[in-house]
Scaffold this active site. Structure first.
Site, PDB file in Angstrom:
ATOM      1  NE  ARG A  13      -1.186   2.529   2.882  1.00  0.00           N
ATOM      2  CZ  ARG A  13      -0.695   3.677   3.328  1.00  0.00           C
ATOM      3  NH1 ARG A  13      -0.654   4.753   2.561  1.00  0.00           N
ATOM      4  NH2 ARG A  13      -0.183   3.758   4.541  1.00  0.00           N
ATOM      5  CG  HIS A 207       7.306   8.067   5.113  1.00  0.00           C
ATOM      6  ND1 HIS A 207       7.104   7.591   3.846  1.00  0.00           N
ATOM      7  CD2 HIS A 207       6.123   7.891   5.769  1.00  0.00           C
ATOM      8  CE1 HIS A 207       5.846   7.159   3.732  1.00  0.00           C
ATOM      9  NE2 HIS A 207       5.225   7.326   4.890  1.00  0.00           N
ATOM     10  CB  CYS A 238       2.134  10.361   0.901  1.00  0.00           C
ATOM     11  SG  CYS A 238       0.447  10.996   0.808  1.00  0.00           S
TER      12      CYS A 238
HETATM   13  P1  HMG Z   1     -13.554  14.140  -2.659  1.00  0.00           P
HETATM   14  O1  HMG Z   1     -13.343  14.511  -4.096  1.00  0.00           O
HETATM   15  O2  HMG Z   1     -13.707  15.248  -1.670  1.00  0.00           O
HETATM   16  O3  HMG Z   1     -14.769  13.109  -2.477  1.00  0.00           O
HETATM   17  O4  HMG Z   1     -12.336  13.215  -2.211  1.00  0.00           O
HETATM   18  P2  HMG Z   1     -16.309  13.202  -2.753  1.00  0.00           P
HETATM   19  O5  HMG Z   1     -16.985  12.528  -1.607  1.00  0.00           O
HETATM   20  O6  HMG Z   1     -16.707  14.622  -3.098  1.00  0.00           O
HETATM   21  O7  HMG Z   1     -16.480  12.278  -4.058  1.00  0.00           O
HETATM   22  C1  HMG Z   1     -15.918  12.624  -5.307  1.00  0.00           C
HETATM   23  C2  HMG Z   1     -15.896  11.382  -6.194  1.00  0.00           C
HETATM   24  O8  HMG Z   1     -15.013  10.396  -5.618  1.00  0.00           O
HETATM   25  C3  HMG Z   1     -17.266  10.707  -6.323  1.00  0.00           C
HETATM   26  O9  HMG Z   1     -17.326  10.116  -7.617  1.00  0.00           O
HETATM   27  C4  HMG Z   1     -17.197   9.615  -5.293  1.00  0.00           C
HETATM   28  O10 HMG Z   1     -18.055   8.530  -5.562  1.00  0.00           O
HETATM   29  C5  HMG Z   1     -15.754   9.177  -5.399  1.00  0.00           C
HETATM   30  P3  HMG Z   1     -18.141  10.797  -8.846  1.00  0.00           P
HETATM   31  O11 HMG Z   1     -19.550  10.937  -8.340  1.00  0.00           O
HETATM   32  O12 HMG Z   1     -17.467  12.132  -9.060  1.00  0.00           O
HETATM   33  O13 HMG Z   1     -17.933   9.818  -9.961  1.00  0.00           O
HETATM   34  N1  HMG Z   1     -15.283   8.573  -4.140  1.00  0.00           N
HETATM   35  C6  HMG Z   1     -14.691   7.354  -4.070  1.00  0.00           C
HETATM   36  N2  HMG Z   1     -14.390   6.444  -5.016  1.00  0.00           N
HETATM   37  C7  HMG Z   1     -13.797   5.292  -4.587  1.00  0.00           C
HETATM   38  N3  HMG Z   1     -13.495   5.035  -3.289  1.00  0.00           N
HETATM   39  C8  HMG Z   1     -13.799   5.942  -2.326  1.00  0.00           C
HETATM   40  C9  HMG Z   1     -14.426   7.154  -2.708  1.00  0.00           C
HETATM   41  N4  HMG Z   1     -14.843   8.223  -2.013  1.00  0.00           N
HETATM   42  C10 HMG Z   1     -15.371   9.085  -2.894  1.00  0.00           C
HETATM   43  N5  HMG Z   1     -13.508   5.655  -1.058  1.00  0.00           N
HETATM   44  C11 HMG Z   1     -11.445  11.417  -0.872  1.00  0.00           C
HETATM   45  C12 HMG Z   1     -12.255  12.718  -0.876  1.00  0.00           C
HETATM   46  C13 HMG Z   1     -11.144  11.120   0.582  1.00  0.00           C
HETATM   47  C14 HMG Z   1     -12.275  10.307  -1.479  1.00  0.00           C
HETATM   48  C15 HMG Z   1     -10.152  11.640  -1.697  1.00  0.00           C
HETATM   49  O14 HMG Z   1      -9.528  12.792  -1.219  1.00  0.00           O
HETATM   50  C16 HMG Z   1      -9.216  10.477  -1.605  1.00  0.00           C
HETATM   51  O15 HMG Z   1      -9.486   9.397  -2.121  1.00  0.00           O
HETATM   52  N6  HMG Z   1      -8.034  10.668  -0.941  1.00  0.00           N
HETATM   53  C17 HMG Z   1      -7.089   9.586  -0.708  1.00  0.00           C
HETATM   54  C18 HMG Z   1      -5.691  10.105  -0.800  1.00  0.00           C
HETATM   55  C19 HMG Z   1      -4.730   8.978  -0.468  1.00  0.00           C
HETATM   56  O16 HMG Z   1      -5.030   7.806  -0.643  1.00  0.00           O
HETATM   57  N7  HMG Z   1      -3.509   9.352  -0.004  1.00  0.00           N
HETATM   58  C20 HMG Z   1      -2.510   8.397   0.331  1.00  0.00           C
HETATM   59  C21 HMG Z   1      -2.809   7.595   1.559  1.00  0.00           C
HETATM   60  S1  HMG Z   1      -2.508   8.478   3.078  1.00  0.00           S
HETATM   61  C22 HMG Z   1      -0.810   8.228   3.388  1.00  0.00           C
HETATM   62  O17 HMG Z   1      -0.104   7.724   2.547  1.00  0.00           O
HETATM   63  C23 HMG Z   1      -0.285   8.602   4.735  1.00  0.00           C
HETATM   64  C24 HMG Z   1      -0.022   7.367   5.637  1.00  0.00           C
HETATM   65  O18 HMG Z   1       0.873   6.473   5.010  1.00  0.00           O
HETATM   66  C25 HMG Z   1       0.556   7.831   6.974  1.00  0.00           C
HETATM   67  C26 HMG Z   1       1.751   8.795   6.833  1.00  0.00           C
HETATM   68  O19 HMG Z   1       2.752   8.438   6.151  1.00  0.00           O
HETATM   69  O20 HMG Z   1       1.643   9.883   7.401  1.00  0.00           O
HETATM   70  C27 HMG Z   1      -1.328   6.617   5.937  1.00  0.00           C
HETATM   71 MG    MG Z   2       3.025   6.715   5.019  1.00  0.00          MG
END
Ligand code: HMG
Ligand code: MG
Length: 285
Positions: A13, A207, A238
């Site tokens: 992931r 990290h 990320c």
């Molecule tokens: P948004 O655009 O505000 O969401 O994104 P929304 O609710 O307005 O929906 C927009 C569209 O996204 C819609 O589709 C939803 O259905 C779809 P449309 O009607 O336009 O066709 N949607 C989804 N589709 C699939 N799966 C879902 C989902 N939710 C909404 N779950 C959202 C908000 C949170 C979804 C977006 O910002 C997002 O996906 N962000 C994820 C970013 C990410 O994955 N970052 C990396 C992971 S975090 C990390 O790496 C840090 C960590 O390792 C710890 C560290 O190192 O600190 C954990």
């Molecule tokens: Mg991380």
């Protein structure tokens, strides 16, 4: 022996999510299967996030459907909202994770909402998951530094961590998202968090951008933490944190822990093979 330390494997992931080249679903499955044979108890397999935001994780359900499952392993997935949680449950994730931030700038860039809004969004997810008997982990990102807001006050980390525990997360993983933390800043942050959340419910997620992650793990061990996140081959980053290069390499953490007399339950030879395969996925990019 000084006791057991759990390494939570992040490679499939956090390790792969930032790769620009689309990695074949079969290669992701092969990596998870190799990790299963290493002796991990927890493997973070994928994310049920918006494919517009993180295209590399768009095959989340296919990956979970294709892996060989060992009953002693929890195969986990990131879920930012109820939509993601429902998809993860339908794909038989054993455990899910919500991910928030201690800094407003990163919260907005990563999940498109404020810290307070994110906590409100996690609540119904936690309610459903706990009803379904699925454990939920919480992440707090940017625990010492944020690429958008600068240094993070330790009290903000303590506040978000305590909120996640209060709403039902079994553990909170503290993310040094851009690897800017030092033993001093990680130590100060942990002191603030430990005033509100006990060590056995915390994990370190460091990290290794500036090469400090192992030293940060050592200071965390001194403060009582016994769970650390790491990615084989040091893969990672990320997409919404510029400069967030690799996760700390699992094999380096396992070596350090063995030197310090801790048990991890990992097969170091198999880990080296998985790390080589993980690196080959990156090197082909
Ligand atoms: P948004 O655009 O505000 O969401 O994104 P929304 O609710 O307005 O929906 C927009 C569209 O996204 C819609 O589709 C939803 O259905 C779809 P449309 O009607 O336009 O066709 N949607 C989804 N589709 C699939 N799966 C879902 C989902 N939710 C909404 N779950 C959202 C908000 C949170 C979804 C977006 O910002 C997002 O996906 N962000 C994820 C970013 C990410 O994955 N970052 C990396 C992971 S975090 C990390 O790496 C840090 C960590 O390792 C710890 C560290 O190192 O600190 C954990
Ligand atoms: Mg991380």
């Amino acid at each position: 022996m000084t006791g057991f330390v759990t390494l939570f494997e992040m490679g499939p992931r956090d390790g792969l999510q930032n790769e620009k080249r689309m990695i074949a679903t079969g290669d992701k499955i092969r990596l998870v299967d190799m990790l299963t044979d290493c002796g991990f108890v927890k493997i973070e397999v994928t994310s049920f996030v918006s494919p517009q935001w993180v295209p590399q994780m768009a095959d989340a359900a296919e990956v979970l459907a294709g892996i060989r499952r060992k009953p002693s392993v929890h195969y986990t997935a990131l879920t930012p909202n109820v939509k993601g949680y429902t998809a993860a449950r339908n794909a038989h994730a054993d455990e899910v994770a919500v991910f928030g931030s201690a800094s407003e700038g990163f919260s907005k860039k990563n999940i498109n909402c404020s810290i307070a809004e994110s906590l409100e969004r996690f609540r119904p997810l936690l309610d459903k998951a706990l009803d379904d008997g699925i454990p939920v982990r919480g992440y707090v990102s940017c625990v010492t530094d944020c690429p958008y807001d600068g240094p993070t006050p330790p009290e903000s980390v303590a506040h978000v961590a305590a909120e996640l525990i209060a709403m039902g997360c079994y553990e909170v993983s503290l993310g040094d998202t851009i690897g800017a933390g030092t033993p001093e800043s990680i130590g100060r942050m942990l002191d603030a968090v430990l005033a509100k959340v006990p060590a056995h419910r915390l994990a370190g997620h460091y990290h290794d951008t500036r090469g400090n992650a192992l030293a940060n793990i050592e200071v965390s061990l001194e403060k009582g933490l016994r769970t650390f996140d790491a990615a084989v081959g040091g893969l990672g980053g990320c997409p919404y944190a510029p400069g967030a290069k690799g996760n700390v390499a699992t094999e380096a953490v396992a070596r350090l822990l063995a030197e310090r007399g801790y048990e991890t339950g990992l097969d170091l030879e198999k880990l080296a093979e998985a790390a080589a395969f993980a690196r080959s996925l990156r090197e082909e990019a």
